[in-house]
Design an enzyme around this catalytic site. Structure first.
Site, PDB file in Angstrom:
ATOM      1  N   ALA A   1      -1.932  23.548   5.117  1.00  0.00           N
ATOM      2  CA  ALA A   1      -2.233  23.421   3.686  1.00  0.00           C
ATOM      3  C   ALA A   1      -1.778  24.659   2.906  1.00  0.00           C
ATOM      4  O   ALA A   1      -1.449  24.566   1.725  1.00  0.00           O
ATOM      5  CB  ALA A   1      -3.729  23.199   3.491  1.00  0.00           C
TER       6      ALA A   1
ATOM      7  N   ARG B   1     -10.841 -25.781 -19.676  1.00  0.00           N
ATOM      8  CA  ARG B   1     -10.724 -26.718 -18.570  1.00  0.00           C
ATOM      9  C   ARG B   1     -11.984 -27.579 -18.447  1.00  0.00           C
ATOM     10  O   ARG B   1     -13.105 -27.068 -18.526  1.00  0.00           O
ATOM     11  CB  ARG B   1     -10.523 -25.917 -17.271  1.00  0.00           C
ATOM     12  CG  ARG B   1     -10.306 -26.765 -16.040  1.00  0.00           C
ATOM     13  CD  ARG B   1      -8.917 -27.340 -16.008  1.00  0.00           C
ATOM     14  NE  ARG B   1      -8.659 -28.065 -14.778  1.00  0.00           N
ATOM     15  CZ  ARG B   1      -7.552 -28.764 -14.577  1.00  0.00           C
ATOM     16  NH1 ARG B   1      -6.617 -28.831 -15.503  1.00  0.00           N
ATOM     17  NH2 ARG B   1      -7.367 -29.400 -13.439  1.00  0.00           N
TER      18      ARG B   1
ATOM     19  N   ALA C   1       6.334  13.013  -5.870  1.00  0.00           N
ATOM     20  CA  ALA C   1       6.582  12.627  -4.476  1.00  0.00           C
ATOM     21  C   ALA C   1       5.746  13.466  -3.525  1.00  0.00           C
ATOM     22  O   ALA C   1       6.013  14.648  -3.330  1.00  0.00           O
ATOM     23  CB  ALA C   1       8.064  12.757  -4.158  1.00  0.00           C
TER      24      ALA C   1
ATOM     25  N   GLU D   1      -5.668  12.052 -11.343  1.00  0.00           N
ATOM     26  CA  GLU D   1      -4.970  10.845 -10.884  1.00  0.00           C
ATOM     27  C   GLU D   1      -5.978   9.740 -10.550  1.00  0.00           C
ATOM     28  O   GLU D   1      -5.798   8.575 -10.890  1.00  0.00           O
ATOM     29  CB  GLU D   1      -4.132  11.198  -9.658  1.00  0.00           C
ATOM     30  CG  GLU D   1      -3.295  10.062  -9.163  1.00  0.00           C
ATOM     31  CD  GLU D   1      -2.267  10.497  -8.111  1.00  0.00           C
ATOM     32  OE1 GLU D   1      -1.985   9.675  -7.237  1.00  0.00           O
ATOM     33  OE2 GLU D   1      -1.772  11.631  -8.157  1.00  0.00           O
TER      34      GLU D   1
ATOM     35  N   GLU E   1     -10.500   4.530   2.301  1.00  0.00           N
ATOM     36  CA  GLU E   1     -11.049   5.270   3.444  1.00  0.00           C
ATOM     37  C   GLU E   1     -11.060   6.776   3.152  1.00  0.00           C
ATOM     38  O   GLU E   1     -12.016   7.482   3.480  1.00  0.00           O
ATOM     39  CB  GLU E   1     -10.229   4.991   4.719  1.00  0.00           C
ATOM     40  CG  GLU E   1     -10.353   3.576   5.276  1.00  0.00           C
ATOM     41  CD  GLU E   1      -9.588   2.540   4.458  1.00  0.00           C
ATOM     42  OE1 GLU E   1      -8.643   2.908   3.741  1.00  0.00           O
ATOM     43  OE2 GLU E   1      -9.958   1.353   4.527  1.00  0.00           O
TER      44      GLU E   1
HETATM   45  C1  LIG Z   1       2.933   0.600  -4.681  1.00  0.00           C
HETATM   46  C2  LIG Z   1       2.725   2.004  -4.231  1.00  0.00           C
HETATM   47  C3  LIG Z   1       3.125   3.065  -5.027  1.00  0.00           C
HETATM   48  C4  LIG Z   1       2.982   4.386  -4.589  1.00  0.00           C
HETATM   49  N1  LIG Z   1       3.435   5.418  -5.369  1.00  0.00           N
HETATM   50  C5  LIG Z   1       3.443   6.690  -4.863  1.00  0.00           C
HETATM   51  C6  LIG Z   1       4.051   7.754  -5.592  1.00  0.00           C
HETATM   52  O1  LIG Z   1       4.539   7.594  -6.716  1.00  0.00           O
HETATM   53  N2  LIG Z   1       4.087   8.984  -5.006  1.00  0.00           N
HETATM   54  C7  LIG Z   1       3.580   9.224  -3.777  1.00  0.00           C
HETATM   55  O2  LIG Z   1       3.618  10.351  -3.303  1.00  0.00           O
HETATM   56  N3  LIG Z   1       2.969   8.218  -3.057  1.00  0.00           N
HETATM   57  C8  LIG Z   1       2.905   6.963  -3.576  1.00  0.00           C
HETATM   58  N4  LIG Z   1       2.329   5.939  -2.853  1.00  0.00           N
HETATM   59  C9  LIG Z   1       1.832   6.221  -1.523  1.00  0.00           C
HETATM   60  C10 LIG Z   1       0.319   6.162  -1.372  1.00  0.00           C
HETATM   61  O3  LIG Z   1      -0.290   7.242  -2.038  1.00  0.00           O
HETATM   62  C11 LIG Z   1       0.043   6.144   0.136  1.00  0.00           C
HETATM   63  O4  LIG Z   1       0.478   4.884   0.612  1.00  0.00           O
HETATM   64  C12 LIG Z   1      -1.412   6.367   0.480  1.00  0.00           C
HETATM   65  O5  LIG Z   1      -1.806   7.672   0.142  1.00  0.00           O
HETATM   66  C13 LIG Z   1      -1.691   6.139   1.971  1.00  0.00           C
HETATM   67  O6  LIG Z   1      -0.778   6.817   2.771  1.00  0.00           O
HETATM   68  P1  LIG Z   1       0.011   6.021   3.939  1.00  0.00           P
HETATM   69  O7  LIG Z   1       0.602   4.805   3.344  1.00  0.00           O
HETATM   70  O8  LIG Z   1       0.918   6.979   4.602  1.00  0.00           O
HETATM   71  O9  LIG Z   1      -1.113   5.560   4.945  1.00  0.00           O
HETATM   72  P2  LIG Z   1      -1.768   6.445   6.181  1.00  0.00           P
HETATM   73  O10 LIG Z   1      -2.121   7.759   5.652  1.00  0.00           O
HETATM   74  O11 LIG Z   1      -0.785   6.365   7.279  1.00  0.00           O
HETATM   75  O12 LIG Z   1      -3.007   5.584   6.481  1.00  0.00           O
HETATM   76  C14 LIG Z   1      -2.966   4.356   7.194  1.00  0.00           C
HETATM   77  C15 LIG Z   1      -4.397   3.794   7.279  1.00  0.00           C
HETATM   78  O13 LIG Z   1      -5.239   4.747   7.955  1.00  0.00           O
HETATM   79  C16 LIG Z   1      -6.331   5.095   7.139  1.00  0.00           C
HETATM   80  N5  LIG Z   1      -6.686   6.497   7.356  1.00  0.00           N
HETATM   81  C17 LIG Z   1      -5.863   7.584   7.323  1.00  0.00           C
HETATM   82  N6  LIG Z   1      -6.574   8.695   7.526  1.00  0.00           N
HETATM   83  C18 LIG Z   1      -7.866   8.316   7.687  1.00  0.00           C
HETATM   84  C19 LIG Z   1      -9.098   9.011   7.926  1.00  0.00           C
HETATM   85  N7  LIG Z   1      -9.148  10.345   7.983  1.00  0.00           N
HETATM   86  N8  LIG Z   1     -10.238   8.292   8.059  1.00  0.00           N
HETATM   87  C20 LIG Z   1     -10.190   6.927   7.956  1.00  0.00           C
HETATM   88  N9  LIG Z   1      -9.084   6.220   7.737  1.00  0.00           N
HETATM   89  C21 LIG Z   1      -7.940   6.907   7.580  1.00  0.00           C
HETATM   90  C22 LIG Z   1      -5.848   4.860   5.714  1.00  0.00           C
HETATM   91  O14 LIG Z   1      -6.924   4.705   4.819  1.00  0.00           O
HETATM   92  C23 LIG Z   1      -5.026   3.601   5.888  1.00  0.00           C
HETATM   93  O15 LIG Z   1      -5.866   2.496   5.892  1.00  0.00           O
HETATM   94  C24 LIG Z   1       2.402   4.623  -3.323  1.00  0.00           C
HETATM   95  C25 LIG Z   1       1.972   3.556  -2.527  1.00  0.00           C
HETATM   96  C26 LIG Z   1       2.116   2.258  -2.971  1.00  0.00           C
HETATM   97  C27 LIG Z   1       1.643   1.135  -2.088  1.00  0.00           C
END
Ligand SMILES: Cc1cc2nc3c(=O)[nH]c(=O)nc-3n(C[C@H](O)[C@H](O)[C@H](O)COP(=O)(O)OP(=O)(O)OC[C@H]3O[C@@H](n4cnc5c(N)ncnc54)[C@H](O)[C@@H]3O)c2cc1C
Length: 391
Positions: free
Chosen positions: A182, A271, A128, A245, A370
């Site tokens: 960090a 087909r 998580a 990962e 991204e």
């Molecule tokens: C099906 C599924 C399973 C998952 N499983 C896990 C899991 O087991 N554990 C876990 O911890 N997480 C998990 N995740 C979460 C996943 O890692 C995050 O959704 C992902 O890292 C993006 O974070 P966010 O959704 O908060 O998007 P945000 O970080 O809010 O980003 C939103 C948008 O802004 C863009 N963006 C953000 N920062 C920048 C930047 N600096 N420059 C350009 N664009 C940017 C992103 O690319 C995205 O398009 C899962 C997600 C899904 C969909």
């Protein structure tokens, strides 16, 4: 005829056959049931533990095989051929994203209590990191673990957590120094049945057979012995392990695209339209040639990156490129393949339909495209260099 390989020996090939057999006999027949149930049965973890599949890279002392990384590559490639992104996610998160932190930096006590039962498939693990307010920006997580005597008190929320509702424990990313950015992040192992934890299942567009949850932590008490490695070093552990990962995601994306191509080739040979097999139309054949080329190029790059990884290299650039390219490629390839199924491609009865939905998660989960581009740009444009963190 078997082609020579720089990487895979006869032992790897034999192992590939045993994984393929397991997937064909004990996984694929359950696809509909598991996708409908929105989870896989826990007994599958037990069965995979029994077969030795869940501890491939880990020490024999904890029930693992201590096998070289190419066995993991074979395993992940065959796993992804099941065509069920949810199942693939459940297993790969457990083995390569959650327990690897314990194996790398955990104490012997943590390894005995969590790594060993996870390798045996008796306990299911989650990782998580993501929170409702932040995903990509890991250093901004808000969940905290504050020391109180010989315990941490954990508060906060995590979301999108794979294996989240039925998992037994989680490798949890928290702030142990809330103002530290960090430098205030730590990794702590938390039992998911601890008092103060609330788990809510989420509905997803795809990866239906994976169990995805939002998890709340309200004053959850965890013994300090559950800290992984050194306090406040978690961000750097994550940054290093995210390379694995991303490599794992890339291996599975290539294999997922490859199996979609296989289904499509079968269909092109069945087909008919205008009196001939649709595989005879040049418009289709040329697209298939493009798809096959993309997959093969991606596969070679991913295997090369795996080789660099086995040499102990810090492969941030290559792993990020591999994740970026293969997840986008898988999406493109499956879109093209689905087109050649015509109307049947839009029907749930056809695996290409599920693969299309599942591939959409690839460019988001485990680091978005991204963010991959940001990392690659830092290395290529700004000449940023990365050092190993666990050392
Ligand atoms: C099906 C599924 C399973 C998952 N499983 C896990 C899991 O087991 N554990 C876990 O911890 N997480 C998990 N995740 C979460 C996943 O890692 C995050 O959704 C992902 O890292 C993006 O974070 P966010 O959704 O908060 O998007 P945000 O970080 O809010 O980003 C939103 C948008 O802004 C863009 N963006 C953000 N920062 C920048 C930047 N600096 N420059 C350009 N664009 C940017 C992103 O690319 C995205 O398009 C899962 C997600 C899904 C969909």
């Amino acid at each position: 005829m078997k082609r020579p390989s720089l990487y895979f020996t006869d032992d790897h090939d034999l192992f590939r056959q045993s994984v393929r057999q397991f997937i064909e006999k004990e996984v694929v027949p359950h696809t509909e049931a598991w996708e409908t149930a929105r989870r896989i049965p826990l007994s599958v973890f037990g069965r995979m533990g029994e077969l030795g599949f869940l501890g491939l890279p880990y020490a024999e002392a904890y029930g693992g095989s201590g096998a070289d990384f190419w066995f993991s590559v074979v395993f992940l490639e065959e796993l992804a051929r099941c065509g069920m992104g949810g199942f693939v996610t459940a297993v790969s998160v457990h083995e390569y994203m959650a327990i690897n932190h314990i194996a790398k930096a955990g104490s012997d006590d943590l390894k005995a209590r969590y790594l060993a039962p996870a390798i045996a498939g008796q306990k299911v693990a989650a990782l998580a990191i993501s929170e409702p307010d932040t995903g990509s920006d890991v250093s901004s997580i808000r969940s905290t673990a504050i020391k109180d005597g010989d315990h941490y008190i954990i508060n906060g929320a995590k979301t999108f957590i794979s294996n989240g509702t039925y998992g037994d424990f989680v490798t949890l990313t928290v702030k142990t120094r809330p103002e530290g950015g960090a430098n205030g992040v730590s990794l702590i192992v938390v039992d998911l049945d601890s008092p103060g934890i609330t788990r809510t299942k989420l509905n997803k567009m795809g990866w239906h057979s994976s169990d995805t949850a939002e998890i709340r932590f309200d004053d959850v008490r965890v013994p300090v012995e559950n800290l992984i490695g050194v306090e406040n070093s978690g961000f750097y552990y994550l940054m290093e392990s995210l390379q694995l990962e991303r490599l794992v995601a890339a291996i599975m994306a290539v294999s997922g695209a490859e199996v979609a191509l296989d289904w499509t080739l079968d269909y092109l040979n069945e087909r008919e339209a205008f009196g001939k097999k649709i595989g005879k139309f040049q418009a289709i054949r040329h697209k298939i040639a493009d798809v096959a080329t993309e997959i093969e190029m991606a596969k070679q790059f991913v295997h090369h990156t795996c080789w660099l990884f086995t040499q102990g290299e810090v492969v941030v650039k290559e792993c990020s490129m591999a994740k970026l390219y293969t997840s986008e490629m898988q999406k493109r390839v499956i879109d093209t393949c689905l087109q050649f199924f015509g109307g049947y491609g839009f029907m749930e009865d056809y695996p290409i339909c599920r693969a299309y939905r599942d591939a959409r998660a690839g460019t988001i989960a485990g680091g978005t495209s991204e963010i991959m581009r940001e990392i690659i740009a830092k290395i290529v444009v700004d000449a940023v260099a990365y050092k190993p963190a666990y050392a």
